[in-house]
Structures are given as structure tokens and as C-alpha cells.
Design an enzyme around this catalytic site. Structure first.
Site, PDB file in Angstrom:
ATOM      1  N   ASN A  39       8.046  -5.852  -1.017  1.00  0.00           N
ATOM      2  CA  ASN A  39       7.963  -4.678  -0.140  1.00  0.00           C
ATOM      3  C   ASN A  39       6.489  -4.561   0.220  1.00  0.00           C
ATOM      4  O   ASN A  39       5.689  -4.027  -0.553  1.00  0.00           O
ATOM      5  CB  ASN A  39       8.453  -3.407  -0.846  1.00  0.00           C
ATOM      6  CG  ASN A  39       8.420  -2.207   0.103  1.00  0.00           C
ATOM      7  OD1 ASN A  39       7.886  -2.283   1.211  1.00  0.00           O
ATOM      8  ND2 ASN A  39       8.991  -1.097  -0.331  1.00  0.00           N
ATOM      9  N   PRO A  47       0.787  -1.230   0.000  1.00  0.00           N
ATOM     10  CA  PRO A  47       0.000   0.000   0.000  1.00  0.00           C
ATOM     11  C   PRO A  47       0.824   1.288   0.000  1.00  0.00           C
ATOM     12  O   PRO A  47       1.844   1.379   0.677  1.00  0.00           O
ATOM     13  CB  PRO A  47      -0.822  -0.105   1.291  1.00  0.00           C
ATOM     14  CG  PRO A  47      -0.131  -1.108   2.130  1.00  0.00           C
ATOM     15  CD  PRO A  47       0.535  -2.058   1.182  1.00  0.00           C
ATOM     16  N   ASN A  48       0.313   2.228  -0.781  1.00  0.00           N
ATOM     17  CA  ASN A  48       0.807   3.607  -0.876  1.00  0.00           C
ATOM     18  C   ASN A  48       2.122   3.751  -1.636  1.00  0.00           C
ATOM     19  O   ASN A  48       2.572   4.866  -1.868  1.00  0.00           O
ATOM     20  CB  ASN A  48       0.927   4.259   0.523  1.00  0.00           C
ATOM     21  CG  ASN A  48      -0.419   4.325   1.207  1.00  0.00           C
ATOM     22  OD1 ASN A  48      -1.392   4.773   0.611  1.00  0.00           O
ATOM     23  ND2 ASN A  48      -0.501   3.857   2.445  1.00  0.00           N
ATOM     24  N   GLU A  97      12.758  -9.796   1.511  1.00  0.00           N
ATOM     25  CA  GLU A  97      11.989  -8.619   1.931  1.00  0.00           C
ATOM     26  C   GLU A  97      12.805  -7.371   1.616  1.00  0.00           C
ATOM     27  O   GLU A  97      14.003  -7.329   1.902  1.00  0.00           O
ATOM     28  CB  GLU A  97      11.733  -8.712   3.444  1.00  0.00           C
ATOM     29  CG  GLU A  97      11.056  -7.480   4.024  1.00  0.00           C
ATOM     30  CD  GLU A  97      10.809  -7.606   5.534  1.00  0.00           C
ATOM     31  OE1 GLU A  97      10.961  -8.720   6.086  1.00  0.00           O
ATOM     32  OE2 GLU A  97      10.472  -6.581   6.142  1.00  0.00           O
ATOM     33  N   ARG A 144      13.619   3.893  12.234  1.00  0.00           N
ATOM     34  CA  ARG A 144      12.393   4.700  12.265  1.00  0.00           C
ATOM     35  C   ARG A 144      11.575   4.386  13.533  1.00  0.00           C
ATOM     36  O   ARG A 144      12.121   3.915  14.516  1.00  0.00           O
ATOM     37  CB  ARG A 144      11.604   4.456  10.970  1.00  0.00           C
ATOM     38  CG  ARG A 144      12.420   4.858   9.715  1.00  0.00           C
ATOM     39  CD  ARG A 144      11.620   4.728   8.451  1.00  0.00           C
ATOM     40  NE  ARG A 144      10.481   5.630   8.443  1.00  0.00           N
ATOM     41  CZ  ARG A 144       9.465   5.540   7.555  1.00  0.00           C
ATOM     42  NH1 ARG A 144       9.502   4.579   6.617  1.00  0.00           N
ATOM     43  NH2 ARG A 144       8.465   6.380   7.600  1.00  0.00           N
ATOM     44  N   HIS A 179      12.881  -2.903   1.654  1.00  0.00           N
ATOM     45  CA  HIS A 179      12.305  -1.607   2.031  1.00  0.00           C
ATOM     46  C   HIS A 179      13.191  -0.500   1.489  1.00  0.00           C
ATOM     47  O   HIS A 179      14.426  -0.625   1.454  1.00  0.00           O
ATOM     48  CB  HIS A 179      12.205  -1.471   3.558  1.00  0.00           C
ATOM     49  CG  HIS A 179      11.283  -2.476   4.145  1.00  0.00           C
ATOM     50  ND1 HIS A 179       9.911  -2.379   4.037  1.00  0.00           N
ATOM     51  CD2 HIS A 179      11.528  -3.625   4.804  1.00  0.00           C
ATOM     52  CE1 HIS A 179       9.357  -3.426   4.611  1.00  0.00           C
ATOM     53  NE2 HIS A 179      10.311  -4.208   5.086  1.00  0.00           N
TER      54      HIS A 179
HETATM   55  O1  CA2 Z   1      10.564   1.821   3.473  1.00  0.00           O
HETATM   56  C1  CA2 Z   1       9.711   1.121   2.912  1.00  0.00           C
HETATM   57  O2  CA2 Z   1       9.876   0.640   1.788  1.00  0.00           O
HETATM   58  C2  CA2 Z   1       8.369   0.883   3.611  1.00  0.00           C
HETATM   59  O3  CA2 Z   1       7.942  -0.431   3.276  1.00  0.00           O
HETATM   60  C3  CA2 Z   1       7.415   1.929   3.072  1.00  0.00           C
HETATM   61  C4  CA2 Z   1       6.045   1.879   3.753  1.00  0.00           C
HETATM   62  C5  CA2 Z   1       6.195   1.913   5.276  1.00  0.00           C
HETATM   63  O4  CA2 Z   1       4.929   1.753   5.886  1.00  0.00           O
HETATM   64  C6  CA2 Z   1       7.129   0.824   5.780  1.00  0.00           C
HETATM   65  O5  CA2 Z   1       7.270   0.972   7.178  1.00  0.00           O
HETATM   66  C7  CA2 Z   1       8.495   0.956   5.123  1.00  0.00           C
HETATM   67  C8  CA2 Z   1       5.190   3.070   3.336  1.00  0.00           C
HETATM   68  C9  CA2 Z   1       5.037   3.266   1.873  1.00  0.00           C
HETATM   69  C10 CA2 Z   1       4.300   4.557   1.672  1.00  0.00           C
HETATM   70  O6  CA2 Z   1       4.950   5.298   0.688  1.00  0.00           O
HETATM   71  C11 CA2 Z   1       4.619   6.602   0.556  1.00  0.00           C
HETATM   72  C12 CA2 Z   1       5.211   7.269  -0.492  1.00  0.00           C
HETATM   73  C13 CA2 Z   1       4.951   8.593  -0.674  1.00  0.00           C
HETATM   74  C14 CA2 Z   1       4.097   9.256   0.171  1.00  0.00           C
HETATM   75  C15 CA2 Z   1       3.496   8.604   1.214  1.00  0.00           C
HETATM   76  C16 CA2 Z   1       3.750   7.256   1.401  1.00  0.00           C
END
Ligand code: CA2
Length: 155
Positions: A75, A11-12, A99, A108, A101
Site C-alpha cells: 500500500n 506515507p501517512n 497492490e 474517489r 488500498h
Molecule cells: O486507501 C488507501 O489505502 C490509500 O492508499 C491511502 C492513502 C491515499 O493517498 C491513497 O489514495 C489511498 C492515504 C493514506 C493516509 O492515511 C491517513 C490516515 C489518517 C489520516 C490521514 C491520512
């Protein structure tokens, strides 16, 4: 026949490049996909790069990878920290899983230090931005190259 790697994004991650550049960089997911694809090609691997905001869809794709792929790079976004269902799906497929990231999840917030994906993974690559994906392809190429179709170790 070329071995195929599924790269699944949660997601996102489709928002990359537009917001939070301080944490996730300025590259879009499409740009990361292109770089990852080039890296896979250089290693003689086929690539299926996908993103979904739906946990159910990601689980379906893990099942599909179990049938059609030789390795899985994941991811899972925020589902990394919440989804036992994804862990069960990853454990159910006999595939090597890596995995990835973009950010260093251990540098974090505390809630990001726990990963439900990691127990099903061969290893974790975290904190190298878009390069994390290329490093994962490199690692997957070695896993598959050294053992043919690498089977996940029983845990
Ligand atoms: O660092 C990563 O790749 C994460 O998987 C990214 C996730 C986060 O919840 C994990 O803890 C670490 C979040 C992805 C959201 O990406 C966004 C990109 C732009 C704006 C807002 C969110």
C-alpha cells in the site's frame, strides 16, 4: 522453510485510526498489522509488516524484499499516484506483487484513479478497509501455493 511476505505501507498510514475514520475506518495500522500477521500465520507464511513516510526507504525495502522475500504486498499510500521510482523498483524485483488500498481509489478523486504500482502488480485489492490486507494474503498464498515461488510474468 516458511515463505516470507513483505507488506510495505507508505506515507501517512501511521496516522490510521486517529483521523479521517469516514474514509479509512477506525482501526490503527498496528491493529491491521496484527490481523494480517494472524492471517499469514494461518496460511503458513512468515510476515514482515513495515511502514515509512519516505519514498527512498520504501524503495530500499522493495530491493530488500527482492533479496529476502517470496512475495510483496504494497500500500504505497499517495506515492501510488506519483512514484515512477517505486514502479521501477517493483519492476526490478522478480517477485509477485499485490497492490492494496483501504479505500476504493476508483470511487474517489480523479487523481487517485491512476496507479503507478498497478502495472507491476499481479492484481489490486482496493476498498475493503483493513480486510484488504487479509484478502491480499489469501491471494498471495494461492499464488505461491500454486506455483511454489511464483515468478512475476514478463510484461
Ligand atoms: O486507501 C488507501 O489505502 C490509500 O492508499 C491511502 C492513502 C491515499 O493517498 C491513497 O489514495 C489511498 C492515504 C493514506 C493516509 O492515511 C491517513 C490516515 C489518517 C489520516 C490521514 C491520512
Amino acid at each position: 522453510m516458511a515463505k516470507t511476505i513483505f507488506v510495505l505501507n507508505g506515507p501517512n498510514l501511521n496516522l490510521l485510526g486517529s483521523r479521517e475514520p469516514g474514509i479509512y475506518g477506525r482501526e490503527t495500522l498496528i491493529q491491521i498489522a496484527a490481523r494480517t500477521e494472524a492471517c499469514a500465520k494461518a496460511h503458513g507464511l512468515g510476515l514482515e509488516f513495515r511502514q515509512s513516510n519516505s519514498e527512498a526507504q520504501l524503495i530500499e525495502w522493495v530491493h530488500e524484499a527482492g533479496e529476502n522475500a517470496d512475495g510483496l504486498i504494497m500500500n504505497a499510500g499517495a506515492y501510488t499516484h506519483t512514484s515512477i521510482a517505486l514502479l521501477d523498483a517493483l519492476r526490478a524485483v522478480a517477485l509477485p506483487v499485490i497492490e492494496v488500498h483501504l479505500s476504493n481509489i476508483f470511487a474517489r478523486e480523479d487523481f487517485r484513479h491512476r496507479s503507478y504500482v498497478a502495472p507491476a502488480a499481479q492484481g489490486v485489492i482496493s476498498g475493503f478497509g483493513g480486510q484488504s490486507y487479509e484478502l491480499a494474503i489469501e491471494a498471495m498464498a494461492r499464488l505461491l501455493g500454486s506455483k511454489g515461488k511464483a515468478k512475476k510474468k514478463k510484461k
